[in-house]
Design a protein around this motif. Structure first.
Motif, PDB file in Angstrom:
ATOM      1  N   ALA A 103       0.819  -1.213   0.000  1.00 36.62           N
ATOM      2  CA  ALA A 103       0.000   0.000   0.000  1.00 36.62           C
ATOM      3  C   ALA A 103       0.854   1.265   0.000  1.00 36.62           C
ATOM      4  O   ALA A 103       0.467   2.285  -0.588  1.00 36.62           O
ATOM      5  N   PHE A 104       2.011   1.199   0.650  1.00 34.53           N
ATOM      6  CA  PHE A 104       2.874   2.382   0.744  1.00 34.53           C
ATOM      7  C   PHE A 104       4.153   2.243  -0.083  1.00 34.53           C
ATOM      8  O   PHE A 104       5.133   2.940   0.165  1.00 34.53           O
ATOM      9  N   ASP A 105       4.109   1.338  -1.053  1.00 31.86           N
ATOM     10  CA  ASP A 105       5.231   1.142  -1.982  1.00 31.86           C
ATOM     11  C   ASP A 105       6.552   0.928  -1.247  1.00 31.86           C
ATOM     12  O   ASP A 105       7.585   1.509  -1.595  1.00 31.86           O
ATOM     13  N   LEU A 106       6.503   0.071  -0.231  1.00 33.51           N
ATOM     14  CA  LEU A 106       7.691  -0.206   0.577  1.00 33.51           C
ATOM     15  C   LEU A 106       8.316  -1.563   0.279  1.00 33.51           C
ATOM     16  O   LEU A 106       9.378  -1.880   0.824  1.00 33.51           O
ATOM     17  N   THR A 107       7.697  -2.339  -0.586  1.00 34.03           N
ATOM     18  CA  THR A 107       8.223  -3.683  -0.886  1.00 34.03           C
ATOM     19  C   THR A 107       9.667  -3.635  -1.381  1.00 34.03           C
ATOM     20  O   THR A 107      10.501  -4.443  -0.933  1.00 34.03           O
ATOM     21  N   PRO A 108      10.033  -2.695  -2.285  1.00 32.38           N
ATOM     22  CA  PRO A 108      11.441  -2.640  -2.725  1.00 32.38           C
ATOM     23  C   PRO A 108      12.410  -2.253  -1.617  1.00 32.38           C
ATOM     24  O   PRO A 108      13.627  -2.450  -1.754  1.00 32.38           O
ATOM     25  N   LEU A 109      11.879  -1.700  -0.531  1.00 22.05           N
ATOM     26  CA  LEU A 109      12.720  -1.249   0.581  1.00 22.05           C
ATOM     27  C   LEU A 109      12.626  -2.179   1.790  1.00 22.05           C
ATOM     28  O   LEU A 109      13.153  -1.855   2.854  1.00 22.05           O
ATOM     29  N   ALA A 110      11.995  -3.313   1.633  1.00 22.47           N
ATOM     30  CA  ALA A 110      11.676  -4.188   2.767  1.00 22.47           C
ATOM     31  C   ALA A 110      12.900  -4.580   3.589  1.00 22.47           C
ATOM     32  O   ALA A 110      12.815  -4.699   4.821  1.00 22.47           O
ATOM     33  N   ASP A 111      14.049  -4.764   2.942  1.00 24.06           N
ATOM     34  CA  ASP A 111      15.240  -5.221   3.652  1.00 24.06           C
ATOM     35  C   ASP A 111      16.179  -4.090   4.053  1.00 24.06           C
ATOM     36  O   ASP A 111      17.228  -4.334   4.643  1.00 24.06           O
ATOM     37  N   ARG A 112      15.796  -2.853   3.755  1.00 25.75           N
ATOM     38  CA  ARG A 112      16.652  -1.716   4.079  1.00 25.75           C
ATOM     39  C   ARG A 112      16.447  -1.294   5.529  1.00 25.75           C
ATOM     40  O   ARG A 112      15.327  -1.267   6.028  1.00 25.75           O
ATOM     41  N   LEU A 127       3.322   5.409   8.685  1.00 27.77           N
ATOM     42  CA  LEU A 127       1.895   5.311   8.379  1.00 27.77           C
ATOM     43  C   LEU A 127       1.486   3.879   8.029  1.00 27.77           C
ATOM     44  O   LEU A 127       0.344   3.475   8.284  1.00 27.77           O
ATOM     45  N   ALA A 128       2.411   3.122   7.467  1.00 23.52           N
ATOM     46  CA  ALA A 128       2.104   1.723   7.135  1.00 23.52           C
ATOM     47  C   ALA A 128       1.767   0.917   8.382  1.00 23.52           C
ATOM     48  O   ALA A 128       1.067  -0.113   8.294  1.00 23.52           O
ATOM     49  N   ALA A 153      -1.000  11.248  -2.351  1.00 19.11           N
ATOM     50  CA  ALA A 153      -2.052  10.554  -3.086  1.00 19.11           C
ATOM     51  C   ALA A 153      -2.137   9.092  -2.662  1.00 19.11           C
ATOM     52  O   ALA A 153      -3.234   8.521  -2.550  1.00 19.11           O
ATOM     53  N   MET A 154      -0.987   8.486  -2.413  1.00 10.01           N
ATOM     54  CA  MET A 154      -0.922   7.100  -1.949  1.00 10.01           C
ATOM     55  C   MET A 154      -1.625   6.963  -0.599  1.00 10.01           C
ATOM     56  O   MET A 154      -2.435   6.040  -0.388  1.00 10.01           O
ATOM     57  N   PHE A 155      -1.326   7.894   0.302  1.00 10.84           N
ATOM     58  CA  PHE A 155      -1.948   7.869   1.620  1.00 10.84           C
ATOM     59  C   PHE A 155      -3.453   8.078   1.529  1.00 10.84           C
ATOM     60  O   PHE A 155      -4.225   7.395   2.204  1.00 10.84           O
ATOM     61  N   ALA A 156      -3.877   9.033   0.696  1.00 11.56           N
ATOM     62  CA  ALA A 156      -5.306   9.296   0.533  1.00 11.56           C
ATOM     63  C   ALA A 156      -6.035   8.058   0.027  1.00 11.56           C
ATOM     64  O   ALA A 156      -7.162   7.764   0.452  1.00 11.56           O
ATOM     65  N   GLU A 157      -5.394   7.312  -0.858  1.00  9.25           N
ATOM     66  CA  GLU A 157      -6.001   6.077  -1.367  1.00  9.25           C
ATOM     67  C   GLU A 157      -6.129   5.035  -0.255  1.00  9.25           C
ATOM     68  O   GLU A 157      -7.136   4.335  -0.155  1.00  9.25           O
ATOM     69  N   VAL A 158      -5.117   4.950   0.598  1.00 14.49           N
ATOM     70  CA  VAL A 158      -5.154   4.016   1.726  1.00 14.49           C
ATOM     71  C   VAL A 158      -6.302   4.376   2.669  1.00 14.49           C
ATOM     72  O   VAL A 158      -7.052   3.498   3.116  1.00 14.49           O
ATOM     73  N   VAL A 159      -6.450   5.660   2.954  1.00 17.54           N
ATOM     74  CA  VAL A 159      -7.545   6.092   3.830  1.00 17.54           C
ATOM     75  C   VAL A 159      -8.892   5.788   3.185  1.00 17.54           C
ATOM     76  O   VAL A 159      -9.818   5.297   3.854  1.00 17.54           O
ATOM     77  N   GLY A 160      -9.006   6.040   1.888  1.00 16.33           N
ATOM     78  CA  GLY A 160     -10.249   5.747   1.187  1.00 16.33           C
ATOM     79  C   GLY A 160     -10.623   4.280   1.250  1.00 16.33           C
ATOM     80  O   GLY A 160     -11.790   3.919   1.463  1.00 16.33           O
ATOM     81  N   THR A 161      -9.643   3.416   1.080  1.00 19.53           N
ATOM     82  CA  THR A 161      -9.877   1.970   1.167  1.00 19.53           C
ATOM     83  C   THR A 161     -10.296   1.578   2.575  1.00 19.53           C
ATOM     84  O   THR A 161     -11.176   0.737   2.771  1.00 19.53           O
ATOM     85  N   HIS A 162      -9.660   2.208   3.562  1.00 18.67           N
ATOM     86  CA  HIS A 162      -9.994   1.946   4.963  1.00 18.67           C
ATOM     87  C   HIS A 162     -11.453   2.323   5.244  1.00 18.67           C
ATOM     88  O   HIS A 162     -12.183   1.570   5.892  1.00 18.67           O
ATOM     89  N   LEU A 163     -11.864   3.470   4.756  1.00 20.32           N
ATOM     90  CA  LEU A 163     -13.241   3.919   4.963  1.00 20.32           C
ATOM     91  C   LEU A 163     -14.229   3.001   4.242  1.00 20.32           C
ATOM     92  O   LEU A 163     -15.292   2.667   4.782  1.00 20.32           O
ATOM     93  N   ALA A 164     -13.881   2.601   3.034  1.00 24.79           N
ATOM     94  CA  ALA A 164     -14.760   1.729   2.253  1.00 24.79           C
ATOM     95  C   ALA A 164     -14.957   0.388   2.941  1.00 24.79           C
ATOM     96  O   ALA A 164     -15.998  -0.266   2.757  1.00 24.79           O
ATOM     97  N   GLY A 165     -13.978  -0.008   3.754  1.00 23.48           N
ATOM     98  CA  GLY A 165     -14.070  -1.270   4.481  1.00 23.48           C
ATOM     99  C   GLY A 165     -14.749  -1.139   5.831  1.00 23.48           C
ATOM    100  O   GLY A 165     -14.757  -2.093   6.615  1.00 23.48           O
ATOM    101  N   GLY A 166     -15.311   0.041   6.111  1.00 23.40           N
ATOM    102  CA  GLY A 166     -16.024   0.232   7.369  1.00 23.40           C
ATOM    103  C   GLY A 166     -15.209   0.874   8.466  1.00 23.40           C
ATOM    104  O   GLY A 166     -15.690   1.035   9.591  1.00 23.40           O
ATOM    105  N   GLY A 167     -13.970   1.249   8.161  1.00 25.79           N
ATOM    106  CA  GLY A 167     -13.153   1.940   9.136  1.00 25.79           C
ATOM    107  C   GLY A 167     -13.512   3.413   9.169  1.00 25.79           C
ATOM    108  O   GLY A 167     -14.355   3.889   8.393  1.00 25.79           O
ATOM    109  N   SER A 168     -12.883   4.163  10.060  1.00 24.62           N
ATOM    110  CA  SER A 168     -13.123   5.599  10.155  1.00 24.62           C
ATOM    111  C   SER A 168     -11.809   6.297  10.464  1.00 24.62           C
ATOM    112  O   SER A 168     -10.839   5.668  10.890  1.00 24.62           O
TER     113      SER A 168
END
Length: 205
Positions: A103-112, A127-128, A153-168
């Motif tokens: 969600a936060f494009d951290l996969t390429p940095l996972a081992d850093r 935020l992740a 924009a990435m963060f806003a999309e994460v929040v939108g998905t969270h809200l769509a799933g019933g979160g607040s």
């Protein structure tokens, strides 16, 4: 009910800053706090999150439903990105960190090592952590600090998905995240009135 705040009065350094704050945050809803710097938005968020007691009023939420993200990223510099997320996932009884990395494009940095990340990457990692808590009510204080336009924009999309799933989400931010249906609460009308002293001697009591 996700969160209900009733007639809340809060103080910073022993001085009241806001009083009579009331609002309800329902599942699927985002509420954005607005107001001038120093008015007490951070203090309000910390009080709602249970990090400091209110002067008066009540905060009602389901047990273990809130998670708070403040100015600090809350990461361990010597641990890798994935180790940081795994640590927080274990704290909250979770195990899968893949969705948070993606969600936060951290996969390429996972081992850093987190200490080797840029300020923006550290913020994305901080935020992740929200996604590995499993908690529905996000309380966020200026979450987009250090983020570039793409990451916002990435963060806003994460929040939108969270809200769509019933979160607040309850958040203080100076920028428009473009979250559909987000409501705004101006806290300026709740600014605490200055204490009146009727007698000179009372100032020393």
């Amino acid at each position: 009910m996700s969160l209900e705040v009733t007639d809340l009065s809060i103080a910073r350094g022993g001085v009241r800053v806001l009083e009579g704050v009331s609002f309800t945050l329902a599942p699927g809803q985002a509420l954005v706090l607005r107001g001038p710097n120093g008015i007490g938005k951070t203090t309000l968020l910390r009080t709602v999150a249970g990090l400091q007691p209110p002067v008066g009023g009540t905060v009602r939420a389901e047990p273990e439903s809130l998670v708070y993200a403040g100015h600090a990223d809350g990461i361990k510099a010597t641990l890798s990105v994935s180790e940081n997320l795994s640590f927080w996932a274990q704290v909250f009884g979770k195990s899968d960190i893949s969705p948070a990395l993606e969600a936060f494009d951290l996969t390429p940095l996972a081992d850093r090592a987190a200490g080797m990340l840029s300020a923006g990457q550290k913020r994305r990692l901080g935020l992740a952590r929200l996604l590995v808590t499993g908690r529905p009510v996000w309380v966020l204080d200026e979450p987009t600090v250090s983020l570039d336009r793409e990451a916002v924009a990435m963060f806003a999309e994460v929040v939108g998905t969270h809200l769509a799933g019933g979160g607040s989400a309850l958040l203080a931010t100076h920028i428009d995240l473009g979250i559909d249906g987000a409501e705004v609460l101006d806290v300026a009308p709740f600014r605490a009135r200055a204490t009146e002293v009727d007698d000179f001697d009372e100032a020393f009591l």
